[in-house]
Enzyme design. Structure first.
Site, mmCIF file in Angstrom:
data_model
loop_
_atom_site.group_PDB
_atom_site.id
_atom_site.type_symbol
_atom_site.label_atom_id
_atom_site.label_comp_id
_atom_site.label_asym_id
_atom_site.label_seq_id
_atom_site.Cartn_x
_atom_site.Cartn_y
_atom_site.Cartn_z
ATOM 1 N N TYR A 161 35.911 20.227 46.127
ATOM 2 C CA TYR A 161 35.197 20.121 44.854
ATOM 3 C C TYR A 161 34.066 19.116 45.035
ATOM 4 O O TYR A 161 34.232 18.106 45.723
ATOM 5 C CB TYR A 161 36.143 19.646 43.748
ATOM 6 C CG TYR A 161 37.210 20.660 43.403
ATOM 7 C CD1 TYR A 161 36.912 21.763 42.617
ATOM 8 C CD2 TYR A 161 38.521 20.517 43.871
ATOM 9 C CE1 TYR A 161 37.888 22.707 42.295
ATOM 10 C CE2 TYR A 161 39.501 21.452 43.545
ATOM 11 C CZ TYR A 161 39.187 22.543 42.758
ATOM 12 O OH TYR A 161 40.141 23.469 42.435
ATOM 13 N N GLU B 100 45.088 29.515 36.933
ATOM 14 C CA GLU B 100 46.237 28.612 36.962
ATOM 15 C C GLU B 100 46.780 28.455 35.549
ATOM 16 O O GLU B 100 46.020 28.498 34.578
ATOM 17 C CB GLU B 100 45.816 27.246 37.519
ATOM 18 C CG GLU B 100 46.955 26.220 37.496
ATOM 19 C CD GLU B 100 46.698 24.969 38.327
ATOM 20 O OE1 GLU B 100 45.577 24.800 38.841
ATOM 21 O OE2 GLU B 100 47.640 24.158 38.465
ATOM 22 N N ASN C 97 48.366 22.911 41.202
ATOM 23 C CA ASN C 97 49.421 21.906 41.077
ATOM 24 C C ASN C 97 50.601 22.446 40.266
ATOM 25 O O ASN C 97 51.746 22.077 40.501
ATOM 26 C CB ASN C 97 48.868 20.646 40.400
ATOM 27 C CG ASN C 97 47.835 19.938 41.260
ATOM 28 O OD1 ASN C 97 47.744 20.169 42.454
ATOM 29 N ND2 ASN C 97 47.055 19.068 40.650
ATOM 30 N N ASN D 78 51.032 24.849 47.454
ATOM 31 C CA ASN D 78 49.720 24.338 47.072
ATOM 32 C C ASN D 78 49.605 22.844 47.371
ATOM 33 O O ASN D 78 50.489 22.060 46.975
ATOM 34 C CB ASN D 78 49.505 24.534 45.557
ATOM 35 C CG ASN D 78 48.181 23.964 45.086
ATOM 36 O OD1 ASN D 78 47.129 24.507 45.387
ATOM 37 N ND2 ASN D 78 48.216 22.857 44.348
ATOM 38 N N GLU D 79 48.570 22.432 48.057
ATOM 39 C CA GLU D 79 48.188 21.016 48.255
ATOM 40 C C GLU D 79 49.380 20.099 48.514
ATOM 41 O O GLU D 79 49.480 19.020 47.909
ATOM 42 C CB GLU D 79 47.367 20.521 47.054
ATOM 43 C CG GLU D 79 46.018 21.203 46.945
ATOM 44 C CD GLU D 79 45.049 20.573 45.954
ATOM 45 O OE1 GLU D 79 45.451 19.694 45.175
ATOM 46 O OE2 GLU D 79 43.862 20.969 45.962
ATOM 47 N N GLU E 151 40.250 27.131 46.904
ATOM 48 C CA GLU E 151 39.762 26.389 45.732
ATOM 49 C C GLU E 151 38.438 25.760 46.115
ATOM 50 O O GLU E 151 38.387 24.960 47.061
ATOM 51 C CB GLU E 151 40.745 25.285 45.305
ATOM 52 C CG GLU E 151 41.973 25.787 44.588
ATOM 53 C CD GLU E 151 42.839 24.667 44.021
ATOM 54 O OE1 GLU E 151 42.287 23.645 43.552
ATOM 55 O OE2 GLU E 151 44.073 24.824 44.053
HETATM 56 O O1 AHR Z 1 41.866 23.513 40.144
HETATM 57 C C1 AHR Z 1 42.399 22.338 39.597
HETATM 58 C C2 AHR Z 1 43.400 21.641 40.515
HETATM 59 O O2 AHR Z 1 42.707 21.164 41.631
HETATM 60 C C3 AHR Z 1 44.494 22.494 41.101
HETATM 61 O O3 AHR Z 1 45.600 22.595 40.267
HETATM 62 C C4 AHR Z 1 44.853 21.757 42.352
HETATM 63 O O4 AHR Z 1 45.360 22.611 43.347
HETATM 64 C C5 AHR Z 1 43.575 21.051 42.749
HETATM 65 O O5 AHR Z 1 43.781 19.729 43.040
#
Ligand code: AHR
Length: 511
Positions: A244, A27, A72, A172-173, A292
């Site tokens: 995560y 990114e 993001n 994305n998201e 991710e």
């Molecule tokens: O990987 C870091 C961030 O985590 C990314 O930009 C986003 O897609 C996610 O929230």
């Protein structure tokens, strides 16, 4: 004593190993691109500004596909800023990470870098501030041979041949309120459907990933996927997942068991996809792109590391979320890779986030060294050794109590059988913090001839579970030979150290 009996059978397989499971993510965030993969002027940079020391580590890590340029970041990105003569490219404010984007690195540079690194490009389009037209134009620019406005512009910019990018993320998201251009599921589902259609009109061979939930904790998880797919099922090939994990309140036992959460998160998304498939009487199957995933210490983040922080001055490539990973993190990452592999019939793409510096297996310093973090090792070995067919395991393991998940298997495992190379690769984690783990592997339909290799990552002698690789001590945590491993009457017997991740490769023949 922790112990497990594992049985594999040549005839009980899940799927061919999807090689795209070993993907990564670059990114325009922090120092992933700038001073990560790209640093003109670095002593080890090539003529294009690519850091060859980092490239060498990337090749050793072995990612197969890399998602780019965000994250993001992509939700406010104008891809045209990153093409053409570098001196003419605009400097822009990136609102997602409160960063000045110089655009010195863009699409051509990334495709060139990816070819050098021998990885597939997975390109994300901006569906935050932009829409159908810009996405369609980007596919034409990247994939159309020539003779049209956008494809000729690519040729003029130095790329006579199309980039031939097959894999595309539709934003994305966009379920997240923090995302630039955040949308409701209905708004996004309609936009994803129409964008996908228009992109395919330009290049029918592309594969498309719809945005799923940003995490399982999102209040819209489940209904988001259901609504989006109800709008776009026939136009998309995959739905994305993001997750995560981190150790909280010193609860290492629960942290070590987070793959249980990953397993059930995946099962939930599969159920939702299949519910839409059944209700819509669709014939084709939509799969998962887990694009991710990683360990990320989000509690207690420096405010500077949060999206949209305006407390600091605008800067170029600031240090953001450069987590240092320890032995415990590496074992957890190993179990995440096991979970992805065990779901390889439906999770066909996965991207560890990210590749360099930003929550990454590789770290680099500006003008300085590059090194491997602890989490580098399970990824590198699984990418290298998980080939052929994924085996369906029967595991009987002793149990460990956890606050979050109740009792869980002390030993977590995944395995593959590659008939061409005549090998079985067995991947193992011992979640116990203080007990060694005795493993027995029984093989059905296969005869084990010899142990080809056996390696383990664990707490280094005289150290603790927080041991990590740092700039001044880059090889403190790594793989060492697993000594306690033997074949006894055709079965594999091994003892794993407490808190460890291991890989054993056996030479096998059909019995
Ligand atoms: O990987 C870091 C961030 O985590 C990314 O930009 C986003 O897609 C996610 O929230």
């Amino acid at each position: 004593m922790t112990n497990a009996r594992i049985v594999i059978d040549r005839d009980f397989t899940i799927a061919d190993v999807p090689r795209r499971l070993f993907g990564s993510f670059v990114e325009h965030m922090g120092r992933c691109v700038y001073t990560g993969i790209f640093e003109p002027g670095h002593p080890q940079a090539d003529a294009r500004g690519f850091r060859t020391d980092v490239l060498q580590l990337v090749k050793e890590l072995g990612p197969t596909v890399i998602r780019y340029p965000g994250g993001n970041f992509v939700s406010g990105y104008l891809w045209e800023d990153g093409i053409g003569p570098v001196e003419d490219r605009p400097r822009r404010l990136d609102g997602a990470w409160h960063t000045i984007e110089t655009n010195a690195f863009g699409l051509h540079e990334f495709v060139d870098w990816a070819r050098t690194a021998d990885v597939e490009v997975m390109e994300a389009v901006n569906l935050g501030t932009r829409g159908v037209e810009e996405a369609r134009a980007l596919v034409e620019y990247a994939n159309h041979p020539g003779g049209t406005y956008w494809s000729d512009l690519r040729r003029k910019n130095g790329a006579a041949d199309p980039f031939d990018i097959k894999l595309w993320c539709l934003g994305n998201e966009l379920d997240g309120p923090w995302q630039i251009g955040h949308k409701t599921a209905d708004e996004y589902g309609r936009l994803a459907n129409e964008t996908a259609k228009a992109m395919r009109f330009v290049d029918p061979s592309i594969e498309l990933v719809a945005v799923g939930s940003s995490s399982r904790a999102m209040p819209t998880f489940g209904s988001w996927e259901h609504t989006v797919l109800t709008h776009a099922y026939d136009e998309v090939d995959y739905v994305s997942m993001h997750a995560y994990y981190q150790e909280s309140d010193g609860d290492a036992a629960s942290f070590l068991a987070e793959a249980v959460d990953m397993d059930s998160f995946i099962d939930g998304v599969i159920a939702t996809i299949d519910a839409v498939k059944a209700a819509g009487k669709h014939r084709k199957q939509v799969d998962i792109s887990f694009d991710e995933w990683n360990v990320w210490y989000q509690h207690g983040l420096d405010t500077d590391d949060q999206p949209h922080q305006v407390s600091k001055a605008w800067r170029e490539h600031p240090r953001l979320i450069e987590d240092t990973y320890n032995v415990t993190d590496a074992v957890v990452v190993g179990t995440f890779l096991h979970s992805l592999l065990r779901h390889g019939d439906r999770v066909r793409i996965a991207n560890q986030a990210q590749l360099v510096n930003v929550i990454a297996p590789i770290r680099s310093e500006e003008g300085g060294a590059a090194w491997r973090q602890s989490i580098f090792w399970p990824f590198a070995r699984m990418s290298q050794l998980a080939t052929g067919r994924i085996l369906r395991l029967a595991v009987e393991s002793s149990q460990l109590p956890t606050k979050k998940f109740g009792d869980v298997d002390a030993i977590d495992a995944a395995a593959t059988w590659d008939e061409e190379t005549g090998t079985v690769a067995l991947f193992l984690a011992n979640r116990s913090l203080d007990e060694p783990g005795d493993i027995t592997l029984d093989l059905h339909g296969l005869d084990a001839i010899r142990v080809r290799s056996a390696e383990v990552l664990t707490v280094p002698d005289g150290d603790d579970r927080f041991a990590a690789n740092v700039e001044q001590d880059q090889d403190r945590v790594g793989l060492v030979a697993l000594r306690d491993v033997e074949l006894v009457e055709g079965a594999l017997r091994s003892t794993l150290p407490p808190l460890s991740w291991a890989v054993v490769v056996l030479d096998v023949v059909r019995s």
